[in-house]
Enzyme design. Structure first.
Site, PDB file in Angstrom:
ATOM      1  N   GLY A 143      -6.250 -45.620 -15.875  1.00 47.03           N
ATOM      2  CA  GLY A 143      -7.191 -45.825 -16.693  1.00 47.03           C
ATOM      3  C   GLY A 143      -8.362 -46.285 -15.689  1.00 47.03           C
ATOM      4  O   GLY A 143      -8.539 -46.844 -14.623  1.00 47.03           O
ATOM      5  N   HIS A 144      -9.760 -45.968 -16.161  1.00 43.34           N
ATOM      6  CA  HIS A 144     -10.943 -46.437 -15.448  1.00 43.34           C
ATOM      7  C   HIS A 144     -10.938 -47.924 -15.292  1.00 43.34           C
ATOM      8  O   HIS A 144     -10.548 -48.737 -15.836  1.00 43.34           O
ATOM      9  CB  HIS A 144     -12.158 -46.181 -16.490  1.00 43.34           C
TER      10      HIS A 144
END
Length: 219
Positions: A143-144
């Protein structure tokens, strides 16, 4: 073509060879984007014979004389030996490259270091930072703003939430989920199927002991 020598000849190396063959067979790939495998090195020649490679066996890793004109690609899955092997070859002057499977989705803002293998259908989000010599298996999602340091092994379908921070030399089993903004230190083992909902320091094994009885109901 990028000329390489593959380090390792076991099961993970067989998968890496499949990735390279897949890339080389793509009609949209230019000649300078293809890979020329000069051969494989491994301390156990039985591994090489088991997988019937189309490329030559170049001898033991320990006795290998580094070719400074080509790149090396690490294909040893064992997290303990992986680092020792890489460091021994680096000391001899080996140059390592990163392999990113073309089906991986990588954000243009992600930063990726040297010696990584990023498998098929991996998703790497915005501003992810990946260090060196990590193995990111098929269908993993970072994820980011995830930060992944060095020498980590992510089994298939490992998922990290946004803002996760992971140190060095960690093993993640299949289907591990790490919740957002969680920190994992160094030298940890996360068993398959675990949901990591709290930070883990160093040198730990994270697992769940099921208390329920397993029932088999016959029809």
């Amino acid at each position: 073509m990028k000329k390489i020598i593959i380090v390792g000849a076991g099961g993970h190396a067989a998968e890496v060879v499949d990735y390279l063959n897949f890339i080389n067979a793509m009609p949209s790939i230019d000649a300078n984007q293809k890979w020329e495998v000069l051969g494989l090195i491994d301390d156990n020649i039985a591994n090489f014979h088991l997988y019937s490679y189309d490329y030559p066996f170049l001898g033991d890793i320990k006795a290998h004389e580094v070719n400074h004109e080509v790149d090396y690609l690490i294909a040893v899955a064992n997290i303990k030996f992986r680092r020792l092997i890489v460091e021994s070859l680096l000391a001899k002057g080996a140059k390592f490259c990163t392999l990113i499977h073309p089906t991986a989705i990588v954000s243009p803002t992600a930063k990726i270091g040297l010696g990584n293998v990023i498998s098929h259908n991996v998703s790497i989000g915005p501003k992810v930072e990946i260090g060196n010599f990590n193995l990111i298996n098929s269908r993993c999602t970072l994820g980011h703003d995830t930060k992944l340091e060095n020498y980590n092994f992510l089994s298939p379908q490992t998922v990290t939430g946004g803002g996760t921070e992971i140190g060095n030399n960690n093993f993640f089993g299949t289907n591990v989920a790490i919740l957002p903004r969680t920190t994992v230190g160094n030298n940890n083992t996360i068993s398959a199927g675990m949901v990591v909902d709290k930070s883990i320091h160093d040198d730990s094994t994270f697992f769940h002991r099921f208390k329920e009885k397993v029932l088999v109901i016959s029809s």
